[in-house]
Design a protein around this motif. Structure first.
Motif: not given
Length: 237
Positions: A151, A154-155, A184, A205-207, A213-214, A235
């Motif tokens: 990603f 900004d994710g 995620f 999505r990473a929001d 971070r993974e 990320l």
């Protein structure tokens, strides 16, 4: 007349200098290509040594296992919820990573060098001190990306395209995350079927919430043959 000859000689010298100096102008050079790290899974095995805990093993990469020889190796046990293990890569490309694992567990290895990573390599523990390379379950089921989704900062959402090149329907359980401690979120959130020749998009999505971070996204196949496919999600640090 003498002045005319001098003018001509001067013009010739000026022209030659212009040619010579023009040949010395340095043209912009293209940037060297970014060299992604390579992990040779054939040079990785289990050290036959006495470990302090029953479920602990020493995963050894022999010299040359990592090219270029730098960065760290990230080892994830796909059959537990333990956090990934990180070990330094030695100057000769070797490494030792101590991991909690048992026979039949699958260990996913990936070299990390800054924001660059190697393609993941999976090894199954076939015995206390033996390993075997694992192949993708149901090779006719094509995933794009195949095993690793990275990603941007900004994710923003990333799509995984699931294409069915098999002769039968492929049924997949609701996509799930291995740990769920990273931000995620995955859709669809329900099981789905991909017909022969068809495709489905799984969006990540990473929001969401989470500090890690993974993680690993599992696509559990229930038909025509039970099994699973795994995609590492990362990320930037």
């Amino acid at each position: 007349m003498t002045g005319g000859h001098g003018d001509r000689r001067g013009a010739v010298v000026s022209a030659l200098l212009a040619v010579l100096l023009g040949g010395c102008v340095v043209s912009p050079q293209p940037s060297p290509p970014v060299r992604e790290p390579i992990l040779d899974g054939g040079l990785v095995g289990v050290v036959d040594a006495v470990m302090p805990f029953a479920d602990q093993i020493a995963l050894e990469g022999k010299p040359g296992a990592v090219t270029p020889a730098e960065g760290v190796i990230v080892v994830t046990n796909l059959d537990t919820l333990d956090a990934p293990v990180v070990a330094d890569v030695n100057p000769d490309g070797s490494f030792i990573a101590t991991v909690l694992a048992r026979t039949e567990h699958v260990l996913r290895m990936q070299v990390k060098q800054g924001e660059l990573r190697s393609d993941p390599a999976d090894l199954r523990l076939a015995g206390p001190s033996s390993t075997e390379k694992t192949l993708d379950h149901l090779p006719c089921l094509e995933l794009t990306p195949g095993a690793w989704v990275t990603f941007e900062a900004d994710g923003g959402p990333r799509d995984v395209v699931v294409r069915n090149g098999c002769a039968e329907d492929v049924a997949i359980e609701a996509p799930r995350l291995r740990r769920g401690a990273a931000p995620f979120r995955v859709s669809p959130e329900a099981p789905f079927v991909v017909p022969p020749g068809g495709s489905t998009v799984v969006t990540v999505r990473a929001d969401g919430d989470g500090d890690e971070r993974e993680d690993v996204l599992f696509l559990d196949v229930t038909a025509p043959e039970p099994g699973r496919r795994a995609l590492t999600l990362t990320l930037p640090d």
